[in-house]
Write an enzyme that holds these catalytic residues in place. Sequence first.
Site, PDB file in Angstrom:
ATOM      1  N   GLU A   1      -6.249  11.247  12.757  1.00  0.00           N
ATOM      2  CA  GLU A   1      -7.316  11.150  11.749  1.00  0.00           C
ATOM      3  C   GLU A   1      -7.968  12.743  11.666  1.00  0.00           C
ATOM      4  O   GLU A   1      -8.036  13.137  12.679  1.00  0.00           O
ATOM      5  CB  GLU A   1      -8.463  10.154  11.921  1.00  0.00           C
ATOM      6  CG  GLU A   1      -7.943   9.023  11.660  1.00  0.00           C
ATOM      7  CD  GLU A   1      -9.056   7.815  11.783  1.00  0.00           C
ATOM      8  OE1 GLU A   1     -10.132   8.313  12.064  1.00  0.00           O
ATOM      9  OE2 GLU A   1      -8.563   6.599  11.987  1.00  0.00           O
ATOM     10  N   ASP A  52      -0.489   4.649  15.125  1.00  0.00           N
ATOM     11  CA  ASP A  52      -1.753   5.477  15.121  1.00  0.00           C
ATOM     12  C   ASP A  52      -2.101   6.019  16.642  1.00  0.00           C
ATOM     13  O   ASP A  52      -2.040   5.481  17.521  1.00  0.00           O
ATOM     14  CB  ASP A  52      -2.874   4.396  14.830  1.00  0.00           C
ATOM     15  CG  ASP A  52      -3.554   4.806  13.490  1.00  0.00           C
ATOM     16  OD1 ASP A  52      -3.137   5.819  12.799  1.00  0.00           O
ATOM     17  OD2 ASP A  52      -4.306   3.732  12.879  1.00  0.00           O
ATOM     18  N   ASP A 111      -4.723   1.559  14.370  1.00  0.00           N
ATOM     19  CA  ASP A 111      -5.590   1.398  15.339  1.00  0.00           C
ATOM     20  C   ASP A 111      -6.755   0.216  14.917  1.00  0.00           C
ATOM     21  O   ASP A 111      -7.831  -0.045  15.763  1.00  0.00           O
ATOM     22  CB  ASP A 111      -6.467   2.492  15.746  1.00  0.00           C
ATOM     23  CG  ASP A 111      -7.200   3.393  14.919  1.00  0.00           C
ATOM     24  OD1 ASP A 111      -7.125   3.165  13.813  1.00  0.00           O
ATOM     25  OD2 ASP A 111      -7.929   4.407  15.364  1.00  0.00           O
ATOM     26  N   SER A 112      -6.632  -0.236  13.613  1.00  0.00           N
ATOM     27  CA  SER A 112      -7.515  -1.319  13.140  1.00  0.00           C
ATOM     28  C   SER A 112      -7.049  -2.597  13.953  1.00  0.00           C
ATOM     29  O   SER A 112      -7.874  -3.402  13.665  1.00  0.00           O
ATOM     30  CB  SER A 112      -7.273  -1.417  11.622  1.00  0.00           C
ATOM     31  OG  SER A 112      -5.621  -1.519  11.500  1.00  0.00           O
ATOM     32  N   LYS A 158       0.210   8.680  13.543  1.00  0.00           N
ATOM     33  CA  LYS A 158      -0.803   9.192  12.557  1.00  0.00           C
ATOM     34  C   LYS A 158      -1.893   9.402  13.340  1.00  0.00           C
ATOM     35  O   LYS A 158      -2.170   8.836  14.245  1.00  0.00           O
ATOM     36  CB  LYS A 158      -0.981   8.107  11.633  1.00  0.00           C
ATOM     37  CG  LYS A 158      -2.385   8.363  10.651  1.00  0.00           C
ATOM     38  CD  LYS A 158      -2.342   7.116   9.692  1.00  0.00           C
ATOM     39  CE  LYS A 158      -2.951   5.825   9.617  1.00  0.00           C
ATOM     40  NZ  LYS A 158      -4.428   5.944  10.098  1.00  0.00           N
ATOM     41  N   GLU A 215      -8.197   7.661   2.546  1.00  0.00           N
ATOM     42  CA  GLU A 215      -8.701   6.409   2.561  1.00  0.00           C
ATOM     43  C   GLU A 215     -10.242   6.311   2.077  1.00  0.00           C
ATOM     44  O   GLU A 215     -10.908   7.437   2.178  1.00  0.00           O
ATOM     45  CB  GLU A 215      -9.107   5.702   4.132  1.00  0.00           C
ATOM     46  CG  GLU A 215      -9.585   4.690   4.251  1.00  0.00           C
ATOM     47  CD  GLU A 215      -9.399   3.989   5.423  1.00  0.00           C
ATOM     48  OE1 GLU A 215      -8.918   4.298   6.361  1.00  0.00           O
ATOM     49  OE2 GLU A 215     -10.159   2.807   5.919  1.00  0.00           O
TER      50      GLU A 215
HETATM   51  O1  KIV Z   1      -5.733   1.625  11.323  1.00  0.00           O
HETATM   52  C1  KIV Z   1      -5.371   1.392  10.191  1.00  0.00           C
HETATM   53  O2  KIV Z   1      -5.096   0.129   9.918  1.00  0.00           O
HETATM   54  C2  KIV Z   1      -5.335   2.673   9.262  1.00  0.00           C
HETATM   55  C3  KIV Z   1      -5.378   2.017   7.994  1.00  0.00           C
HETATM   56  C4  KIV Z   1      -6.697   1.706   7.425  1.00  0.00           C
HETATM   57  C5  KIV Z   1      -4.732   3.271   6.880  1.00  0.00           C
HETATM   58  O3  KIV Z   1      -5.608   3.517   9.661  1.00  0.00           O
END
Ligand code: KIV
Length: 288
Positions: free
Chosen positions: A115, A83, A44-45, A113, A182
């Site tokens: 968090e 994510d 989600d970056s 994924k 992280e």
């Molecule tokens: O969203 C992302 O790119 C991430 C990485 C920084 C692990 O969660």
Amino acid sequence: MKNTVSTLLQQKQSGDKITMLTAYDYTTARIMDECGVNTILVGDSLGMVMLGYENTLPVTMEDMIHHTAAVTRGVENAFVVADMPFMSYQVSVEDAVRNAGRLMKEGGANAVKLEGGAEVCEQIAAIVNASVPVVAHLGLTPQSVNAFGGFKVQGKSYEKAKKLVEDALKIQEAGACAVVLEGIPAKVAELITSKLFIPTIGIGAGSGCDGQVLVYQDMLGLTTGHTPKFVKQYAALGEIMRQGIRDYISETKSGAFPAAEHTYTTDESIVSRLTEEYDQNENCHNDR
Ligand code: KIV
């Protein structure tokens, strides 16, 4: 050969480091896959590096599905993790399972994924129960940027480090197949790695993890401004792009582009005939 949950587990057992990079589009994912990266994270970056938001919070399920589908169309062998965006799993277990399912069905992901630690174990267990592999994410979890008061290294005190170890054990117990660590001290990440049978993938968590992940814009030199201490820049793509774009502008303005080799040809007689016809037509018009 396709990387799977079992491949990652085997890599941990044999000490073969897991490589993970973020990707958000077909072309980049295809290049990474050709290079043999084990796993691709549609992070989600993308909210920050692709969409220009200040943090990851505005990212929607639609954004994640759109980019995950583009990535999976370009991938043959890498294990693709998508994510779950902010508020797509926190509100209820039902939401979490439904949204994880969408990333698999509509995005073609191999895993999702999310968090958090103890507080999301119920969600992890329910998603895994629906046959969707889950990668957990602990430490400096970007969706908690407001709760942390900024992007700050986590787990520095004894209590905070202990909470990270406890959370890691709990998410493993809940059924997570791997965990991203992280922004935590290397020694804490090393301890967690030694206590888990599932692989740890570090970003700003030192070399003791079972694998590493980086945001591709950071590691290829496309990010402008500040990059975190843990980023190693492997190429200067930003500079190469700037030079190419400047050369294109200058050659287009001067007429050097397109040259003969970039141009399609036709039989001269066709153009002469057309020119003659149109000249005649014009003369007719002028005579009226
Ligand atoms: O969203 C992302 O790119 C991430 C990485 C920084 C692990 O969660």
